[in-house]
Motif scaffolding. Structure first.
Motif, PDB file in Angstrom:
ATOM      1  N   GLU A   6      -5.783 -20.210  18.834  1.00  0.00           N
ATOM      2  CA  GLU A   6      -6.253 -20.310  17.847  1.00  0.00           C
ATOM      3  C   GLU A   6      -6.079 -18.755  17.332  1.00  0.00           C
ATOM      4  O   GLU A   6      -6.364 -17.704  18.142  1.00  0.00           O
ATOM      5  CB  GLU A   6      -7.737 -20.614  17.758  1.00  0.00           C
ATOM      6  N   VAL A   7      -5.884 -18.503  16.011  1.00  0.00           N
ATOM      7  CA  VAL A   7      -5.763 -17.168  15.401  1.00  0.00           C
ATOM      8  C   VAL A   7      -7.082 -16.743  15.209  1.00  0.00           C
ATOM      9  O   VAL A   7      -7.963 -17.505  14.615  1.00  0.00           O
ATOM     10  CB  VAL A   7      -5.107 -17.454  14.018  1.00  0.00           C
ATOM     11  N   VAL A   8      -7.415 -15.607  15.717  1.00  0.00           N
ATOM     12  CA  VAL A   8      -8.957 -14.822  15.420  1.00  0.00           C
ATOM     13  C   VAL A   8      -8.865 -13.571  14.674  1.00  0.00           C
ATOM     14  O   VAL A   8      -9.949 -13.190  14.383  1.00  0.00           O
ATOM     15  CB  VAL A   8      -9.341 -14.832  16.765  1.00  0.00           C
ATOM     16  N   GLY A   9      -7.362 -13.114  14.488  1.00  0.00           N
ATOM     17  CA  GLY A   9      -7.450 -11.862  13.612  1.00  0.00           C
ATOM     18  C   GLY A   9      -5.982 -11.497  13.236  1.00  0.00           C
ATOM     19  O   GLY A   9      -5.091 -12.130  13.803  1.00  0.00           O
ATOM     20  N   CYS A  10      -5.768 -10.717  12.246  1.00  0.00           N
ATOM     21  CA  CYS A  10      -4.338 -10.547  11.922  1.00  0.00           C
ATOM     22  C   CYS A  10      -4.309  -8.983  11.235  1.00  0.00           C
ATOM     23  O   CYS A  10      -5.492  -8.498  10.861  1.00  0.00           O
ATOM     24  CB  CYS A  10      -3.795 -11.304  10.985  1.00  0.00           C
ATOM     25  N   ILE A  20       6.194   5.063   3.570  1.00  0.00           N
ATOM     26  CA  ILE A  20       4.729   4.633   3.002  1.00  0.00           C
ATOM     27  C   ILE A  20       4.729   3.162   3.184  1.00  0.00           C
ATOM     28  O   ILE A  20       5.446   2.479   2.760  1.00  0.00           O
ATOM     29  CB  ILE A  20       4.361   4.834   1.563  1.00  0.00           C
ATOM     30  N   GLY A  21       3.563   2.814   4.010  1.00  0.00           N
ATOM     31  CA  GLY A  21       3.240   1.557   4.140  1.00  0.00           C
ATOM     32  C   GLY A  21       2.015   1.019   3.338  1.00  0.00           C
ATOM     33  O   GLY A  21       1.116   1.861   3.470  1.00  0.00           O
ATOM     34  N   ILE A  22       1.760   0.067   3.227  1.00  0.00           N
ATOM     35  CA  ILE A  22       0.502  -0.615   2.684  1.00  0.00           C
ATOM     36  C   ILE A  22      -0.155  -1.604   3.433  1.00  0.00           C
ATOM     37  O   ILE A  22       0.444  -2.570   3.710  1.00  0.00           O
ATOM     38  CB  ILE A  22       0.528  -1.232   1.208  1.00  0.00           C
ATOM     39  N   LEU A  23      -1.477  -1.276   4.129  1.00  0.00           N
ATOM     40  CA  LEU A  23      -1.970  -2.161   4.740  1.00  0.00           C
ATOM     41  C   LEU A  23      -2.646  -3.368   3.820  1.00  0.00           C
ATOM     42  O   LEU A  23      -3.530  -3.098   3.072  1.00  0.00           O
ATOM     43  CB  LEU A  23      -3.238  -1.448   5.542  1.00  0.00           C
ATOM     44  N   LYS A  24      -2.033  -4.412   3.974  1.00  0.00           N
ATOM     45  CA  LYS A  24      -2.304  -5.531   3.224  1.00  0.00           C
ATOM     46  C   LYS A  24      -3.378  -6.614   3.555  1.00  0.00           C
ATOM     47  O   LYS A  24      -4.016  -7.006   2.893  1.00  0.00           O
ATOM     48  CB  LYS A  24      -0.998  -6.386   2.852  1.00  0.00           C
ATOM     49  N   LYS A  25      -3.434  -6.539   4.964  1.00  0.00           N
ATOM     50  CA  LYS A  25      -4.425  -7.454   5.658  1.00  0.00           C
ATOM     51  C   LYS A  25      -4.990  -6.932   6.955  1.00  0.00           C
ATOM     52  O   LYS A  25      -4.037  -6.512   7.738  1.00  0.00           O
ATOM     53  CB  LYS A  25      -3.594  -8.969   5.815  1.00  0.00           C
ATOM     54  N   PHE A  26      -6.175  -7.090   7.178  1.00  0.00           N
ATOM     55  CA  PHE A  26      -6.672  -6.722   8.557  1.00  0.00           C
ATOM     56  C   PHE A  26      -7.904  -7.365   8.559  1.00  0.00           C
ATOM     57  O   PHE A  26      -9.046  -7.095   7.887  1.00  0.00           O
ATOM     58  CB  PHE A  26      -6.886  -5.226   8.629  1.00  0.00           C
ATOM     59  N   PHE A  27      -8.053  -8.364   9.390  1.00  0.00           N
ATOM     60  CA  PHE A  27      -9.333  -8.981   9.707  1.00  0.00           C
ATOM     61  C   PHE A  27      -9.568  -9.612  11.161  1.00  0.00           C
ATOM     62  O   PHE A  27      -8.488  -9.701  11.584  1.00  0.00           O
ATOM     63  CB  PHE A  27      -9.783 -10.068   8.664  1.00  0.00           C
ATOM     64  N   VAL A  28     -10.639  -9.646  11.523  1.00  0.00           N
ATOM     65  CA  VAL A  28     -11.052 -10.390  12.951  1.00  0.00           C
ATOM     66  C   VAL A  28     -12.158 -11.205  12.353  1.00  0.00           C
ATOM     67  O   VAL A  28     -13.147 -11.071  11.529  1.00  0.00           O
ATOM     68  CB  VAL A  28     -11.501  -9.553  13.861  1.00  0.00           C
ATOM     69  N   TYR A  29     -11.992 -12.635  12.756  1.00  0.00           N
ATOM     70  CA  TYR A  29     -13.120 -13.542  12.545  1.00  0.00           C
ATOM     71  C   TYR A  29     -14.307 -13.032  13.270  1.00  0.00           C
ATOM     72  O   TYR A  29     -14.329 -12.429  14.192  1.00  0.00           O
ATOM     73  CB  TYR A  29     -12.808 -14.834  13.003  1.00  0.00           C
ATOM     74  N   LYS A  30     -15.390 -13.106  12.252  1.00  0.00           N
ATOM     75  CA  LYS A  30     -16.781 -12.606  12.825  1.00  0.00           C
ATOM     76  C   LYS A  30     -17.269 -12.984  14.210  1.00  0.00           C
ATOM     77  O   LYS A  30     -17.844 -12.050  14.964  1.00  0.00           O
ATOM     78  CB  LYS A  30     -17.835 -13.318  11.725  1.00  0.00           C
TER      79      LYS A  30
END
Length: 100
Positions: A6-10, A20-30
């Motif tokens: 199961e994906v739990v974060g990305c 230069i990079g742009i952090l477009k997505k950063f999450f971890v399920y609660k």
């Protein structure tokens, strides 16, 4: 990150220029957040290794103005808040009330 398939974060970085990079997505399920799992910390460490290896000198991110937990994480990680006019590149961002 993966827990029993199961994906739990990305985390996702968009290249804007060679530096230069742009952090477009950063999450971890609660359920998987917190020091006991260390997933957010490990994802962020992986990002830092990647940007160093590939020669990025700046990461730009935007977060919704109401995402105060995210703001705290980024401040602790060393990010500095800037205004929209301080951005050195233009890109599309989803929340017009973002903090940069």
């Amino acid at each position: 990150m993966n827990d029993k398939q199961e994906v739990v974060g990305c985390i996702g970085l968009q290249k804007k220029t060679n530096e230069i990079g742009i952090l477009k997505k950063f999450f971890v399920y609660k359920h998987y957040r917190g020091k006991e799992f260390g997933i957010g910390k490990n994802l962020y460490a992986s990002l830092l290794l990647f940007v160093q290896k590939h020669g990025f000198s700046k990461i730009i991110l935007d977060t919704p103005s109401q995402a105060t937990l995210s703001h705290n994480f980024y401040k602790k990680a060393g990010f500095k808040q800037v205004t929209k006019k301080d951005l050195t590149v233009q890109y599309d961002y989803p929340d017009r009330n973002s903090s940069f």
